[in-house]
Design a protein around this motif. Structure first.
Motif, PDB file in Angstrom:
ATOM      1  N   PHE A 199      -4.468   1.828  -2.664  1.00 35.79           N
ATOM      2  CA  PHE A 199      -4.861   0.613  -3.368  1.00 35.79           C
ATOM      3  C   PHE A 199      -4.835   0.876  -4.871  1.00 35.79           C
ATOM      4  O   PHE A 199      -5.321   1.910  -5.336  1.00 35.79           O
ATOM      5  N   SER A 230       0.822  -1.207   0.000  1.00 35.81           N
ATOM      6  CA  SER A 230       0.000   0.000   0.000  1.00 35.81           C
ATOM      7  C   SER A 230       0.857   1.258   0.000  1.00 35.81           C
ATOM      8  O   SER A 230       0.536   2.245  -0.667  1.00 35.81           O
ATOM      9  N   GLY A 276      -9.106   4.369  -4.820  1.00 39.58           N
ATOM     10  CA  GLY A 276      -7.961   3.727  -4.182  1.00 39.58           C
ATOM     11  C   GLY A 276      -7.547   4.371  -2.882  1.00 39.58           C
ATOM     12  O   GLY A 276      -6.451   4.084  -2.374  1.00 39.58           O
TER      13      GLY A 276
END
Length: 256
Positions: A117, A72, A112
């Protein structure tokens, strides 16, 4: 006065290419490397700094940080670099790449969660990954001399100049424009840059073993870097006669 940092793309080139050792060839002496003794000295310095400082820290970070968290963090910084690709796609008049980079940035920033993400990849949106060094090469500027930069690794006159220009499109460099961050948390921009470097180095642990197996690791990295940047300029379609350039070392004198 704005604070700018060098991009980490050169660090990625220095470390990430190790896994591709079997695919690269390079002459033992290269006309593109007119200051080879200096470059080799800097290479040795970088290797020592990595061996005794960065690599041990990265191993500790990798041990205590879950893989999902590392991924991440990498996604966040990759998304932060998308404006660089957006600008350079436009400068090269590659409107397909421009739309892809812009699409990735918008999707990953929103769906995201700020880029944590990589939703864009899951949706099949390509990552053009353009930079100013490629833009200058696209418009006919030769690579200039091969350089090894302290802490940053392989570069060239063209790519070093491009890396400086790219900093104006990197959002992390503008965090100090926010009053609350600048006044109360002035360390945040520096901490983010350090985290970016550390997370990148941790993701490449183990590749140094492959590099150490090379007869001449310096020549291997030089050959790979120059070939790889040629492929970037020509979007992977390098004319055979330009693979190593001419005797002057000008590898991108023609537009792709």
């Amino acid at each position: 006065m704005k604070r700018f940092s060098f991009p980490l793309a050169h660090v990625a080139s220095l470390l990430g290419v190790m896994v591709l050792a079997g695919c690269v060839h390079s002459p033992p002496s290269d006309p593109w490397d007119p200051i080879e003794p200096v470059n080799r000295a800097v290479y040795k310095f970088n290797d020592t700094a990595d061996r005794y400082v960065l690599q041990p820290v990265a191993r500790g970070y990798d041990k205590v940080t879950p893989d999902r968290v590392q991924k991440s963090i990498g996604n966040f910084f990759a998304n932060a670099h998308q404006p660089v690709s957006i600008v350079n796609s436009a400068l090269q008049l590659k409107f397909g790449s421009f739309n892809e980079s812009l699409g990735r940035f918008m999707v990953n920033t929103t769906a995201g969660v700020g880029g944590l993400f990589d939703v864009a990849t899951a949706l099949g949106i390509p990552d053009p990954d353009e930079d100013l060094g490629q833009t200058l090469g696209y418009w006919g500027l030769g690579q200039g001399p091969y350089l090894v930069l302290p802490f940053l690794g392989p570069s060239s006159g063209r790519d070093f100049t491009g890396s400086l220009g790219d900093q104006f499109a990197y959002p992390i460099n503008y965090l100090d424009e926010f009053h609350e961050i600048d006044q109360n948390y002035p360390w945040v921009p520096y901490a983010l840059r350090g985290l970016e470097l550390l997370n990148l180095r941790a993701s490449l642990l183990g590749f140094e073993d492959t590099l150490n197996q090379q007869f001449d690791p310096y020549a291997f990295l030089r050959g790979y870097y120059l070939e790889n940047r040629l492929k970037d300029v020509y979007d992977g379609n390098v004319p055979p006669e330009r693979l190593y350039g001419d005797e002057t070392g000008d590898d991108a004198g023609d537009n792709p």
